[in-house]
Design a protein around this motif. Structure first.
Motif, PDB file in Angstrom:
ATOM      1  N   ARG A  51       0.386  -1.087   0.426  1.00 12.22           N
ATOM      2  CA  ARG A  51      -0.121   0.290  -0.038  1.00 12.22           C
ATOM      3  C   ARG A  51       0.499   0.745  -0.387  1.00 12.22           C
ATOM      4  O   ARG A  51       0.210   2.492   0.011  1.00 12.22           O
ATOM      5  N   TYR A  52       2.319   0.661   0.288  1.00  9.82           N
ATOM      6  CA  TYR A  52       2.895   2.637   0.437  1.00  9.82           C
ATOM      7  C   TYR A  52       4.711   2.175  -0.486  1.00  9.82           C
ATOM      8  O   TYR A  52       5.131   3.172  -0.578  1.00  9.82           O
ATOM      9  N   THR A  53       4.762   1.245  -1.417  1.00  9.24           N
ATOM     10  CA  THR A  53       5.829   1.322  -1.384  1.00  9.24           C
ATOM     11  C   THR A  53       5.507   0.823  -3.027  1.00  9.24           C
ATOM     12  O   THR A  53       3.971   0.672  -4.033  1.00  9.24           O
ATOM     13  N   GLY A  54       6.568   1.120  -4.138  1.00  6.52           N
ATOM     14  CA  GLY A  54       6.359   1.003  -5.388  1.00  6.52           C
ATOM     15  C   GLY A  54       8.249   1.100  -6.293  1.00  6.52           C
ATOM     16  O   GLY A  54       8.766   1.366  -5.347  1.00  6.52           O
ATOM     17  N   THR A  55       8.035   1.458  -7.281  1.00  3.81           N
ATOM     18  CA  THR A  55       9.934   2.187  -7.758  1.00  3.81           C
ATOM     19  C   THR A  55       9.761   3.243  -7.786  1.00  3.81           C
ATOM     20  O   THR A  55       8.673   4.170  -7.868  1.00  3.81           O
ATOM     21  N   GLY A  56      11.058   3.526  -7.966  1.00  4.96           N
ATOM     22  CA  GLY A  56      11.460   4.808  -7.568  1.00  4.96           C
ATOM     23  C   GLY A  56      11.863   5.878  -9.291  1.00  4.96           C
ATOM     24  O   GLY A  56      12.388   6.606  -9.083  1.00  4.96           O
ATOM     25  N   GLY A  57      11.132   5.087 -10.137  1.00  3.16           N
ATOM     26  CA  GLY A  57      11.227   5.480 -11.535  1.00  3.16           C
ATOM     27  C   GLY A  57      12.581   5.488 -12.648  1.00  3.16           C
ATOM     28  O   GLY A  57      12.972   4.502 -12.211  1.00  3.16           O
ATOM     29  N   ALA A  58      12.316   5.998 -13.167  1.00  2.00           N
ATOM     30  CA  ALA A  58      13.427   5.478 -14.413  1.00  2.00           C
ATOM     31  C   ALA A  58      15.035   5.161 -13.557  1.00  2.00           C
ATOM     32  O   ALA A  58      15.594   6.706 -12.976  1.00  2.00           O
ATOM     33  N   GLY A  59      15.626   4.691 -14.026  1.00  2.00           N
ATOM     34  CA  GLY A  59      16.377   4.087 -13.112  1.00  2.00           C
ATOM     35  C   GLY A  59      16.714   3.751 -12.019  1.00  2.00           C
ATOM     36  O   GLY A  59      17.852   3.560 -10.741  1.00  2.00           O
ATOM     37  N   ALA A  60      15.643   3.708 -11.368  1.00  2.00           N
ATOM     38  CA  ALA A  60      14.886   3.538  -9.923  1.00  2.00           C
ATOM     39  C   ALA A  60      13.912   1.805  -9.576  1.00  2.00           C
ATOM     40  O   ALA A  60      13.199   3.015  -9.263  1.00  2.00           O
ATOM     41  N   GLU A  61      14.018   1.141 -10.905  1.00  2.00           N
ATOM     42  CA  GLU A  61      12.491   0.056 -10.997  1.00  2.00           C
ATOM     43  C   GLU A  61      12.773  -0.459  -9.185  1.00  2.00           C
ATOM     44  O   GLU A  61      12.146  -1.236 -10.033  1.00  2.00           O
ATOM     45  N   ILE A  62      13.466  -0.604  -8.935  1.00  2.00           N
ATOM     46  CA  ILE A  62      13.513  -1.843  -7.640  1.00  2.00           C
ATOM     47  C   ILE A  62      12.068  -0.622  -6.933  1.00  2.00           C
ATOM     48  O   ILE A  62      11.259   0.036  -6.200  1.00  2.00           O
ATOM     49  N   GLY A  63      11.257  -1.860  -6.667  1.00  2.00           N
ATOM     50  CA  GLY A  63       9.416  -1.767  -6.353  1.00  2.00           C
ATOM     51  C   GLY A  63       9.154  -1.964  -4.895  1.00  2.00           C
ATOM     52  O   GLY A  63       8.133  -1.829  -4.347  1.00  2.00           O
ATOM     53  N   ASP A  64      10.433  -2.280  -4.110  1.00  2.00           N
ATOM     54  CA  ASP A  64       9.969  -1.740  -2.707  1.00  2.00           C
ATOM     55  C   ASP A  64      10.602  -0.639  -2.382  1.00  2.00           C
ATOM     56  O   ASP A  64      11.053  -0.800  -0.618  1.00  2.00           O
ATOM     57  N   GLN A  65      10.655   0.429  -2.947  1.00  2.00           N
ATOM     58  CA  GLN A  65      10.738   1.931  -2.316  1.00  2.00           C
ATOM     59  C   GLN A  65       9.303   2.750  -1.932  1.00  2.00           C
ATOM     60  O   GLN A  65       8.376   2.386  -2.261  1.00  2.00           O
ATOM     61  N   VAL A  66       9.601   3.254  -0.639  1.00  2.00           N
ATOM     62  CA  VAL A  66       8.543   3.536  -0.287  1.00  2.00           C
ATOM     63  C   VAL A  66       8.376   4.936  -1.502  1.00  2.00           C
ATOM     64  O   VAL A  66       9.264   5.953  -0.818  1.00  2.00           O
ATOM     65  N   LEU A  67       7.014   5.001  -1.343  1.00  2.00           N
ATOM     66  CA  LEU A  67       6.607   6.486  -1.676  1.00  2.00           C
ATOM     67  C   LEU A  67       5.927   7.544  -1.315  1.00  2.00           C
ATOM     68  O   LEU A  67       5.044   7.694   0.130  1.00  2.00           O
ATOM     69  N   ASP A  68       6.681   8.308  -1.108  1.00  2.00           N
ATOM     70  CA  ASP A  68       6.262   9.369   0.440  1.00  2.00           C
ATOM     71  C   ASP A  68       4.781  10.106  -0.081  1.00  2.00           C
ATOM     72  O   ASP A  68       3.887  10.525   0.729  1.00  2.00           O
ATOM     73  N   GLU A  69       4.156   9.828  -1.591  1.00  2.00           N
ATOM     74  CA  GLU A  69       2.887  10.143  -1.848  1.00  2.00           C
ATOM     75  C   GLU A  69       1.935   9.958  -0.981  1.00  2.00           C
ATOM     76  O   GLU A  69       0.859   9.677  -0.118  1.00  2.00           O
ATOM     77  N   LYS A  70       2.204   8.119  -1.348  1.00  2.00           N
ATOM     78  CA  LYS A  70       1.241   7.012   0.176  1.00  2.00           C
ATOM     79  C   LYS A  70       1.716   7.116   1.320  1.00  2.00           C
ATOM     80  O   LYS A  70       0.644   7.006   1.800  1.00  2.00           O
ATOM     81  N   ILE A  71       3.236   7.503   2.293  1.00  2.00           N
ATOM     82  CA  ILE A  71       2.774   7.764   3.453  1.00  2.00           C
ATOM     83  C   ILE A  71       2.851   8.756   3.365  1.00  2.00           C
ATOM     84  O   ILE A  71       1.481   8.864   4.959  1.00  2.00           O
ATOM     85  N   LEU A  72       2.113   9.920   3.090  1.00  2.00           N
ATOM     86  CA  LEU A  72       1.326  11.337   3.059  1.00  2.00           C
ATOM     87  C   LEU A  72      -0.369  10.667   3.814  1.00  2.00           C
ATOM     88  O   LEU A  72      -1.137  11.157   4.148  1.00  2.00           O
ATOM     89  N   GLU A  73      -0.896   9.408   2.880  1.00  2.00           N
ATOM     90  CA  GLU A  73      -1.858   9.806   2.726  1.00  2.00           C
ATOM     91  C   GLU A  73      -2.321   8.829   4.003  1.00  2.00           C
ATOM     92  O   GLU A  73      -2.998   9.178   4.569  1.00  2.00           O
TER      93      GLU A  73
END
Length: 422
Positions: free
Chosen positions: A92-114
């Motif tokens: 619910r709060y992780t995903g990829t970091g975009g180009a060059g950082a495609e690892i899928g378990d990175q914390v997404l700040d907008e999801k953390i805010l929510e």
């Protein structure tokens, strides 16, 4: 193998920074803490009783937490999220970091805010490995306690509670950084629980005890500290503003660890390796009784002959890897190797656990947390001088014939990350 120096440099004077780290956590003298509180009962220390007027914001501030959550590419499991007493699935709060950082378990700040804005508690984990101020603090506090430890941070929105009443299977220091948090502490339902005895297996007892009178009912203010032995029930709720606190978990060995290692060594005894009789009904207590009697007798006989050195070796292999020494800077270390000469100064790597032992073949073994280095016996005085001091000139390393030998040893110790440039 003969031990010629105590493990970890024991016998060296206490490190001032280590004792200061402990003093930041307890409002009593270390000796009193050790005898009256350690493993026995909670200790509340108000900010006015502690030495740092800034509280704990120098270790991790709310701005630092925002930095970790937004700009450091944080990945799970270095973050957990809890809401309504339950962990939120990481998806619910992780995903990829975009180009060059495609690892899928990175914390997404907008999801953390929510999640945080809706009342979730954020748990930053393993900060003793990722945040510089806490790396140093954890190393110093671990040295003072002679125990491995971990550091997490808990960020709770105003009026919210991350977890229901529970207990931990390790001792903790709670260091209130920001905001106010209401803590209710109850006596254990299981004194001194082991790691294999988590609170979930006694949830009904925990819930029932939590409805009774609290042993300690207190609001922690910024700069306050609370010590809780393992097993003590606790719950905490943020008050009128958000709360940030650090939890230092102490992963101390127990006597049960000695039992486990003794039983592992017991495999050396032929009587204890013997099979049970052919055709025995292991579900029949009467059939098992004579085997139990003989096994207990064999175990007792073996325990009376148990070798403390063999036990200590197993405990070292178990305990030392749990405590990493101070970080080294690989590039600076490599540059120091290239520039090394007799006038260079080197020092022992901070927090390094070591043991020096003669091997009986004109060699000496330097045991470390992850390996053993074997060197000529004439290196022992130089090793001792380095490892028990604060720094030494390479040309002053004792016991060796000339500067060429001293440089060879110093380069080896720098390459093995035993020594660092002073």
């Amino acid at each position: 193998m003969t031990i010629i120096d105590p493990p970890g440099g024991r016998g060296r004077p206490a490190v001032p920074s280590a004792m200061h780290a402990l003093a930041r956590c307890v409002g009593v003298e270390p000796a009193k803490f050790a005898t009256a509180y350690w493993g026995r009962q909670p200790l509340l220390s108000r900010a006015a009783e502690l030495p740092n007027p800034r509280g704990f914001s120098d270790l991790l501030s709310s701005a630092d937490a925002d930095e970790l959550l937004s700009r450091r590419g944080l990945r799970t499991p270095f973050l957990r999220v809890a809401k309504d007493g339950q962990l939120v699935p990481a998806a619910r709060y992780t995903g990829t970091g975009g180009a060059g950082a495609e690892i899928g378990d990175q914390v997404l700040d907008e999801k953390i805010l929510e999640l945080y804005a809706s009342g979730a508690t954020l748990v930053l984990q393993g900060l003793h490995r990722t945040w510089p101020a806490l790396v140093a603090f954890a190393r110093d506090l671990g040295t003072a306690l002679a125990q491995p430890l971990q550091v997490n941070a808990y960020l709770t929105p105003a009026g919210n509670q991350g977890f229901a009443t529970h207990y931990d299977t390790h001792d903790v220091f709670v260091l209130q950084v920001d905001g106010r948090k209401h803590w209710r502490i109850h006596p254990p339902v299981l004194p001194d629980p082991l790691e294999k005895q988590p609170w979930g297996g006694r949830a009904d007892e925990v819930s029932a005890t939590a409805t009774g009178p609290a042993a300690l009912d207190v609001v922690l203010e910024p700069g306050d500290a609370l010590y809780l032995p393992r097993g003590w029930l606790h719950s905490a709720q943020a008050q009128e503003s958000r709360s940030l606190h650090l939890t230092v978990g102490i992963r101390a060995l127990t006597r049960y660890a000695l039992v486990e290692e003794l039983l592992a060594l017991a495999a050396e005894d032929p009587r204890l390796r013997a099979g049970l009789p052919f055709g025995i009904d292991v579900a029949d207590p009467d059939a098992i009784e004579p085997e139990l009697t003989e096994t207990v007798e064999a175990l007792r006989d073996w325990l009376l002959r148990a070798d403390p050195a063999a036990l200590a070796a197993r405990l070292r292999q178990r305990a030392w890897p749990a405590v990493r020494p101070a970080p080294i800077r690989p590039l600076a270390q490599a540059a120091a190797l290239d520039a090394l000469d007799s006038d260079s100064r080197i020092a022992p790597r901070g927090g390094l656990r070591w043991q020096l032992a003669a091997t009986g073949d004109d060699r000496v073994a330097l045991r470390l947390f992850d390996r053993t280095i074997t060197l000529p016996a004439q290196c022992a005085p130089a090793l001792r001088a380095l490892l028990t001091g604060d720094g030494i000139r390479v040309g002053d390393l004792p016991g060796l014939d000339d500067d060429a030998d001293r440089l060879v040893l110093a380069r080896r110790l720098l390459r093995e990350a035993v020594a660092v440039p002073a």
